[in-house]
Write a protein that holds these residues in place. Structure first.
Motif, PDB file in Angstrom:
ATOM      1  N   ALA A   1       0.770  -1.228   0.035  1.00  0.00           N
ATOM      2  CA  ALA A   1       0.026  -0.075   0.036  1.00  0.00           C
ATOM      3  C   ALA A   1       0.770   1.248   0.126  1.00  0.00           C
ATOM      4  CB  ALA A   1      -0.917  -0.136   1.232  1.00  0.00           C
ATOM      5  N   GLU A   2       2.101   1.162   0.403  1.00  0.00           N
ATOM      6  CA  GLU A   2       3.038   2.395   0.609  1.00  0.00           C
ATOM      7  C   GLU A   2       3.747   2.656  -0.806  1.00  0.00           C
ATOM      8  OE1 GLU A   2       7.257   3.494   2.666  1.00  0.00           O
ATOM      9  OE2 GLU A   2       5.954   2.372   3.759  1.00  0.00           O
ATOM     10  N   GLU A   3       4.130   1.445  -1.351  1.00  0.00           N
ATOM     11  CA  GLU A   3       4.867   1.510  -2.524  1.00  0.00           C
ATOM     12  C   GLU A   3       4.070   1.521  -3.986  1.00  0.00           C
ATOM     13  OE1 GLU A   3       8.119   1.576  -3.015  1.00  0.00           O
ATOM     14  OE2 GLU A   3       8.605   1.378  -0.783  1.00  0.00           O
ATOM     15  N   LEU A   4       2.812   1.250  -3.826  1.00  0.00           N
ATOM     16  CA  LEU A   4       1.967   1.152  -5.081  1.00  0.00           C
ATOM     17  C   LEU A   4       1.722   2.606  -5.397  1.00  0.00           C
ATOM     18  CD1 LEU A   4       0.824  -0.476  -7.527  1.00  0.00           C
ATOM     19  CD2 LEU A   4      -1.094  -0.689  -6.028  1.00  0.00           C
ATOM     20  N   PRO A   5       1.119   3.572  -4.578  1.00  0.00           N
ATOM     21  CA  PRO A   5       1.078   4.831  -4.842  1.00  0.00           C
ATOM     22  C   PRO A   5       2.296   5.664  -5.471  1.00  0.00           C
ATOM     23  CG  PRO A   5      -0.178   4.552  -2.895  1.00  0.00           C
ATOM     24  CD  PRO A   5       0.808   3.223  -3.146  1.00  0.00           C
ATOM     25  N   ASP A   6       3.606   5.104  -4.914  1.00  0.00           N
ATOM     26  CA  ASP A   6       4.961   5.801  -5.134  1.00  0.00           C
ATOM     27  C   ASP A   6       5.166   5.297  -6.781  1.00  0.00           C
ATOM     28  OD1 ASP A   6       7.427   7.172  -4.962  1.00  0.00           O
ATOM     29  OD2 ASP A   6       8.225   5.328  -4.387  1.00  0.00           O
ATOM     30  N   ALA A   7       4.744   4.027  -6.970  1.00  0.00           N
ATOM     31  CA  ALA A   7       4.850   3.672  -8.299  1.00  0.00           C
ATOM     32  C   ALA A   7       4.124   4.479  -9.484  1.00  0.00           C
ATOM     33  CB  ALA A   7       4.639   2.265  -8.495  1.00  0.00           C
ATOM     34  N   TYR A   8       2.835   4.855  -9.034  1.00  0.00           N
ATOM     35  CA  TYR A   8       1.859   5.608  -9.869  1.00  0.00           C
ATOM     36  C   TYR A   8       2.294   7.170  -9.901  1.00  0.00           C
ATOM     37  CZ  TYR A   8      -1.851   2.100 -10.632  1.00  0.00           C
ATOM     38  OH  TYR A   8      -2.405   1.082 -11.162  1.00  0.00           O
ATOM     39  N   GLY A   9       3.007   7.752  -8.823  1.00  0.00           N
ATOM     40  CA  GLY A   9       3.345   9.051  -8.795  1.00  0.00           C
ATOM     41  C   GLY A   9       1.952   9.854  -8.146  1.00  0.00           C
ATOM     42  N   TYR A  10       1.461   8.947  -7.385  1.00  0.00           N
ATOM     43  CA  TYR A  10       0.276   9.269  -6.351  1.00  0.00           C
ATOM     44  C   TYR A  10      -0.951   9.920  -7.218  1.00  0.00           C
ATOM     45  CZ  TYR A  10       3.588   8.754  -2.554  1.00  0.00           C
ATOM     46  OH  TYR A  10       4.411   8.194  -1.786  1.00  0.00           O
ATOM     47  N   TRP A  11      -0.998  10.985  -8.015  1.00  0.00           N
ATOM     48  CA  TRP A  11      -2.006  11.532  -8.665  1.00  0.00           C
ATOM     49  C   TRP A  11      -2.504  10.582  -9.608  1.00  0.00           C
ATOM     50  CZ3 TRP A  11      -4.872  16.001  -7.636  1.00  0.00           C
ATOM     51  CH2 TRP A  11      -4.432  16.595  -6.529  1.00  0.00           C
TER      52      TRP A  11
END
Length: 392
Positions: free
Chosen positions: A165-175
């Motif tokens: 859950a922490e790394e997946l948004p980082d991979a997307y760039g959050y937005w």
């Protein structure tokens, strides 16, 4: 790797879209998917997840009457996938002389480790003296690659899910990830085709594989999750247009005009780009600078020739010296050519057998000759605790 993986995934999607026959797609798509997967696998092991999920999906879809196919066609599809994979991967295995089942599986899963050169003559002598490899309490020395007391594998699946859950948004760039969530939610009731179910099975299975990897190996990085980002980027686009439509409806009087919806979509996309670029403005991997500085010091200023034992292995990229990783530390300490040992300071501060082993070996025959640190290492261990220390 990502380009070849997407080629393999696109071919699988084309197969499940049913092109080629009225019931099921042409097996040629799976031939392409297998070949592209094999090529991607030469770069990163994550690609192996796709053919496994593909075969599982083929079997699961037999339960749905509308998607069921004859077992002959199912065997033909699996055969095409296997043939495409073997056509490119088998020559690679032959070229690296890994034709035994054990070595072939190890190569496929990225776990192959070649046999090193013959051990130094002193290794046999040291190995025969068991007391030389025991700690003060009689426990054997530990040359584990990672510090076990802080490894994620000690905390199991809940911690692994949290890391995902922490790394997946980082991979997307959050937005972009936020728009992807909106798109997935809006399409939750439209995904009833075979191809939609395949994509959903892939996303769920890949995330579960990521959690399993994190709990077993002790780490997970955003780069491992890039296939998920690439596969769902279309959902992000749909989510962006839906977000723009909602905003336009909220601010408009009556039915929003097409120009307003387009303007909102462009505004939302521009904001996402700006925030993503802002997130990349900082220096990447700045915390590794001490390792680079240590490597350059070993290359230019260190006065003793010889090999290096580096618990991380990164100084070898700059030093030009023979560099042992810590998984080969036992051999390194027996190598008469060993001149320097590079450790991160915090590795000496734990009560684990690994940390005690490092302290014992360094106290026996080494002394610190250089240290390197940056402000980026400030944290719970102190300002300099994650700096790099070079022992001679």
């Amino acid at each position: 790797h990502l380009l070849l993986f997407l080629l393999a995934f696109w071919a699988a999607v084309e197969y499940f879209r049913g092109r080629g026959t009225s019931v099921q797609g042409s097996g040629g798509w799976l031939l392409i998917s297998g070949a592209a997967t094999a090529t991607a696998l030469l770069a990163r092991v994550e690609a192996i997840v796709l053919p496994v999920i593909l075969v599982v999906s083929l079997i699961l879809f037999q339960v749905v009457p509308a998607w069921r196919q004859s077992w002959r066609r199912l065997a033909l599809a699996a055969g095409c996938l296997a043939l495409g994979f073997a056509t490119l991967f088998a020559p690679y295995l032959a070229a690296v002389e890994s034709l035994s089942p054990r070595e072939a599986v190890a190569r496929t899963l990225g776990r192959y480790r070649p046999e090193g050169p013959p051990a130094p003559a002193s290794l046999a002598t040291a190995a025969s003296d068991d007391s030389a490899w025991l700690l003060s309490d009689g426990r054997p020395m530990s040359f584990a690659y990672k510090e076990p007391s802080i490894s994620l594998r000690q905390r199991g699946w809940p911690a692994a899910c949290g890391l995902l859950a922490e790394e997946l948004p980082d991979a997307y760039g959050y937005w972009v990830g936020l728009f992807a969530l909106v798109g997935l939610w809006r399409m939750r009731r439209t995904g009833v085709r075979r191809v939609d179910r395949f994509v959903q099975v892939f996303l769920l299975s890949y995330c579960l594989a990521g959690v399993h990897h994190a709990s077993g190996e002790g780490y997970l990085s955003a780069r491992h999750l890039l296939p998920v980002v690439a596969v769902t980027i279309g959902f992000a686009g749909f989510g962006l247009t839906e977000t723009a439509r909602w905003i336009a409806t909220a601010v408009a009087v009556g039915r929003p005009k097409t120009s307003l919806r387009l303007g909102m979509a462009w505004a939302a996309a521009s904001l996402a780009v700006v925030f993503c670029l802002a997130g990349q403005a900082h220096r990447l991997h700045a915390g590794r600078q001490p390792h680079r500085t240590a490597g350059e010091w070993l290359a230019g200023e260190a006065d003793a020739a010889g090999a290096v034992l580096d618990t991380r292995g990164w100084t070898g990229l700059y030093s030009g010296r023979t560099t042992y990783g810590y998984e080969d530390a036992w051999q390194a300490f027996c190598d008469p050519r060993l001149a320097y040992v590079v450790v991160e300071r915090w590795e000496l501060e734990y009560a684990s057998d690994r940390s005690r082993t490092l302290n014992v070996m360094l106290r026996r025959a080494a002394e610190p000759v250089a240290s390197f640190a940056t402000a980026s290492f400030a944290g719970s261990h102190g300002d300099d605790s994650r700096g790099v220390v070079v022992y001679r």
